[in-house]
Design an enzyme around this catalytic site. Structure first.
Site, short mmCIF file in Angstrom:
data_model
loop_
_atom_site.label_atom_id
_atom_site.label_comp_id
_atom_site.label_asym_id
_atom_site.label_seq_id
_atom_site.Cartn_x
_atom_site.Cartn_y
_atom_site.Cartn_z
N HIS A 68 0.88 -1.34 0.08
CA HIS A 68 0.08 0.06 0.07
C HIS A 68 0.89 1.36 -0.20
O HIS A 68 1.86 1.57 0.64
CB HIS A 68 -1.18 0.03 1.13
CG HIS A 68 -0.47 -0.11 2.64
ND1 HIS A 68 -0.26 1.21 2.99
CD2 HIS A 68 -0.31 -0.96 3.38
CE1 HIS A 68 0.05 0.92 4.57
NE2 HIS A 68 0.14 -0.43 4.58
N ASP A 182 5.76 1.32 6.75
CA ASP A 182 4.46 1.07 6.64
C ASP A 182 3.78 1.85 5.54
O ASP A 182 3.19 3.04 6.23
CB ASP A 182 3.83 0.93 7.89
CG ASP A 182 2.51 0.28 7.98
OD1 ASP A 182 1.87 -0.23 6.99
OD2 ASP A 182 1.87 0.45 9.15
N GLU A 214 -4.99 1.88 2.67
CA GLU A 214 -4.96 0.67 3.61
C GLU A 214 -5.34 0.73 5.11
O GLU A 214 -5.93 0.19 5.54
CB GLU A 214 -3.69 -0.13 3.13
CG GLU A 214 -3.72 -1.40 3.91
CD GLU A 214 -3.20 -1.53 5.32
OE1 GLU A 214 -3.10 -2.60 5.81
OE2 GLU A 214 -2.85 -0.43 5.56
N ASP A 237 3.72 -6.44 3.26
CA ASP A 237 3.42 -5.16 4.23
C ASP A 237 4.57 -5.47 5.23
O ASP A 237 5.17 -6.08 5.07
CB ASP A 237 2.02 -5.41 4.87
CG ASP A 237 1.41 -4.10 5.06
OD1 ASP A 237 2.32 -3.03 5.92
OD2 ASP A 237 0.32 -3.60 5.01
N HIS A 325 4.13 2.68 13.22
CA HIS A 325 3.11 3.65 13.39
C HIS A 325 3.76 4.75 14.36
O HIS A 325 3.10 4.99 15.31
CB HIS A 325 1.60 2.90 14.02
CG HIS A 325 0.87 2.38 12.85
ND1 HIS A 325 -0.52 2.40 12.88
CD2 HIS A 325 1.40 1.61 11.60
CE1 HIS A 325 -1.05 1.88 11.73
NE2 HIS A 325 0.08 1.34 11.18
#
Length: 361
Positions: A68, A182, A214, A237, A325
């Site tokens: 993504h 990511d 995503e 991913d 994240h």
């Protein structure tokens, strides 16, 4: 920093690109630059997912390899009278990794630098220091003195806010530090798979895909898979690394450098047994290291791909990554290269007969 080779340059360009969910244009442009030379044709779906098609046997099965394009970030929601910017999170954030971090607002007059504001500890009570700041109480300081000045800078509600961090090799040059692993690493895998198949025979049609949105619900995987109608799907991913202090084996046991992860289960999909067994066999035959992983929460693009049309046998192949994240994450180059090798070797064997056997497993 050590000398950048061709692959590192691609990884730097991909991770430096700005592209939060819903505004992936810049990241898509970078991926297209690297994907197009290895594809027969490149196009998009109507929401902006990028698709590169490479035909080995044009009558063979369709194989989709999807990373993504989007990264987590923020969106401007309002600007107060003093020129401070308030925001909505885009994707999953933990408040403790946000304060005092640099961001870039993609304004109408160009990029605007800001920082997520924080109080100095000198004026915090002992009680306040123990409490995390709520995301809804955070703001971004762009150095504006009023709402009008912020508008003059070109900042307005709806603008994308992107974490700022530069790609770096660590002292161990295989350890790579960057924002947006990511999932620009998934985009890089899709590019590299097509590149390595450039002069190879493969009994199928391969689609290297950069999906949009995503992080907010696997949305671009749904639309791009609907356009492709694949027979087999691979979502590529990042996955959880369990090799840092404070993480137990029960929470995550994958280690950087020990091979790509094969995702057995996550909240979006139970991995397809036929595809999983086929990939394990391929890895074993080619002496490619791999790790199994599962996640009770979260999902990958495979979660949407496998529910396309009347069903697509799918598997997520992920790269163990530390500190996902957040503004900066670390992964191991060997895992990236072994993931590419594994998918390439698998694609070389995925003829019509093999795909039928997989579907019936």
């Amino acid at each position: 920093m050590a000398k950048m080779d061709e692959t590192l340059t691609m990884l730097k360009d991909l991770t430096d690109a700005k592209g939060i969910s819903g505004h992936e244009k810049e990241a898509r442009g970078v991926m297209e630059k690297y994907l197009a030379p290895h594809a027969d044709e490149v196009y998009t779906d109507n929401l902006g997912s990028l698709i590169g098609k490479k035909a080995g046997n044009p009558d063979g099965p369709k194989i989709m390899v999807a990373g993504h394009l989007d990264e987590i970030g923020f969106m401007v929601t309002r600007i107060d009278d003093k020129g401070f910017v308030y925001f909505q999170t885009i994707g999953g954030w933990w408040s403790q990794v946000m304060l005092a971090q640099r961001v870039t607002i993609m304004g109408s007059k160009g990029d605007v630098t800001g920082v997520i504001g924080s109080k100095p500890p000198h004026i915090l009570s002992a009680e306040a220091r123990k409490k995390p700041v709520k995301i809804e109480d955070m703001f971004i300081d762009i150095g504006a003195s009023s709402k009008d000045e912020a508008h003059d800078f070109g900042v307005k509600p709806g603008d994308s806010i992107v974490p700022y961090f530069e790609f770096s090799q660590l002292k161990n040059e295989k350890m790579l530090l960057a924002k947006a692993w990511d999932n620009r690493i998934g985009c890089a895998i899709a590019i590299e798979v097509l590149k390595q198949l450039k002069n190879a025979d493969h009994p199928n049609v391969v689609y290297g895909v950069g999906t949009i949105q995503e992080e907010v619900g696997l949305r671009g995987a749904r639309t791009s898979a609907h356009k492709i109608q694949p027979d087999i799907g691979f979502g590529v991913d990042v996955g959880i690394a369990g090799d840092t202090p404070g993480i137990s084996n029960h929470e995550a046991d994958s280690k950087l450098g020990k091979g790509p992860q094969l995702v057995l289960y996550d909240a979006s999909m139970i991995s397809h047994k036929g595809v999983r067994d086929f990939i394990v066999k391929t890895a074993d035959e080619n002496n490619i290291p791999y790790q199994f992983t599962s996640m009770a929460g979260g999902g990958t693009d495979s979660g949407s791909i496998h529910l396309t049309a009347n069903g697509v046998p799918s598997l997520s192949i992920t790269i163990a990554t530390r500190y996902i994240h957040s503004h900066a994450a670390i992964l191991h180059r060997d895992d990236f290269e072994n993931a590419v090798k594994l998918i390439v070797e698998a694609i070389k064997k995925l003829d019509s007969e093999t795909v039928k056997e997989i579907q019936l497993a």
